[in-house]
Design an enzyme around this catalytic site. Structure first.
Site, PDB file in Angstrom:
ATOM      1  N   LYS A 253       1.342   4.226  -2.961  1.00  0.00           N
ATOM      2  CA  LYS A 253       1.286   5.541  -2.719  1.00  0.00           C
ATOM      3  C   LYS A 253       2.493   6.599  -3.035  1.00  0.00           C
ATOM      4  CE  LYS A 253      -2.704   5.812  -1.073  1.00  0.00           C
ATOM      5  NZ  LYS A 253      -3.976   6.680  -1.759  1.00  0.00           N
TER       6      LYS A 253
ATOM      7  N   TYR B 127       0.790  -1.296   0.011  1.00  0.00           N
ATOM      8  CA  TYR B 127       0.094  -0.085   0.139  1.00  0.00           C
ATOM      9  C   TYR B 127       0.762   1.133  -0.097  1.00  0.00           C
ATOM     10  CZ  TYR B 127      -2.798   3.677   2.274  1.00  0.00           C
ATOM     11  OH  TYR B 127      -3.243   4.767   2.708  1.00  0.00           O
TER      12      TYR B 127
END
Length: 274
Positions: free
Chosen positions: A148, A144
């Site tokens: 980003k 994750y």
């Protein structure tokens, strides 16, 4: 002049915080895009992994606030890829094609997560003795977080090589909660109710200090987005999104110096539950 803003991922926690605090502001005209409909708002319903489905929503927009994607630090790569990688590319490509000048991107504190992991659990015993800022090397703690970072770098690429968007703001957002438990004690208290924590213990104090360090109130995250939508100085930059806290180890001076953002909520001002 009214700024037209496309809010993507509009009905999640951060999106609803922006709606709650900015939707009635006469300076903005919001359009909503989400993969699910909402009973109170008209919205473009589409998955950001589908470029053709989302592209019409970008027409005539001055700014995009991109909040959509898989939000779980524990998600496997197969779940991250379509929404956080392909979807972020689609958002930036659509913004470029439509001539959208400004993109505000929801990044995360997890891009610096290994700094935390190195220092836990003692990091949350007292006020931290170190701080990270926008110039420190990222140390992502999950797929994750890697996704980003991809979004941050892709945004810079579009600004510097494609020319549109011409402004990109990466907000490394802390923990934003639902309105009914907005504050640093909500999640630790849920663990107390579940029998996982006991008030007054060192583990409870660390859990509270952990949340104080990362908490960003709904009002503060909306205010920071407001500052990015009104800024005329940034081409590309990275900012941490936090409310005030003695336990935070994230630099807030950069957002203050560049955007004029000052948190109005303070984690230390919240009283512990009786």
């Amino acid at each position: 002049m009214t700024t037209s803003v496309l809010l993507i991922g509009a009905f999640g926690r951060v999106g609803t915080a922006i709606i709650d605090h900015l939707a009635d502001d006469d300076r903005y005209e919001f359009t909503y895009l989400d993969r699910e409909s909402h009973p109170e708002y008209d919205a473009h319903v589409a998955d950001i992994a589908d470029y053709e489905a989302i592209r019409p929503a970008f027409e005539g927009q001055n700014a995009v606030v991109h909040l959509a994607g898989n939000p779980s630090p524990g998600a496997p790569w197969g779940d991250i890829l379509p929404s956080n990688i392909v979807g972020t590319y689609n958002v930036l490509e659509a913004a470029c094609d439509a001539g959208v000048e400004r993109v505000v991107f929801a990044s995360t504190n997890h891009v610096m997560g290994e700094y935390r992991i190195d220092r836990e659990p003692e990091l949350y015993d007292d006020e931290p003795e170190f701080e990270v800022d926008h110039t420190d090397s990222p140390r992502p703690d999950s797929y994750y977080a890697v996704s980003k970072l991809f979004g941050e770098h892709l945004g810079r690429y579009y600004v510097e090589h494609e020319g549109m968007p011409s402004r990109f703001y990466a907000l490394r957002i802390g923990w934003v909660l639902d309105a009914e438990e907005d504050g640093p004690f909500g999640p630790p208290e849920r663990r107390v109710a579940a029998g996982e924590l006991e008030r007054g213990t060192a583990e409870y104090r660390r859990a509270v200090n952990h949340w104080k360090a990362h908490w960003c109130s709904r009002r503060d995250v909306a205010r920071l987005v407001d500052h990015t939508l009104r800024d005329e100085s940034v081409a590309f930059d990275v900012f941490y999104a936090r409310s005030a806290s003695d336990h935070s180890w994230f630099d807030m001076d950069h957002a203050r110096d560049v955007l004029g953002f000052e948190p109005v909520d303070d984690a230390e001002a919240h009283e512990p539950p009786a």
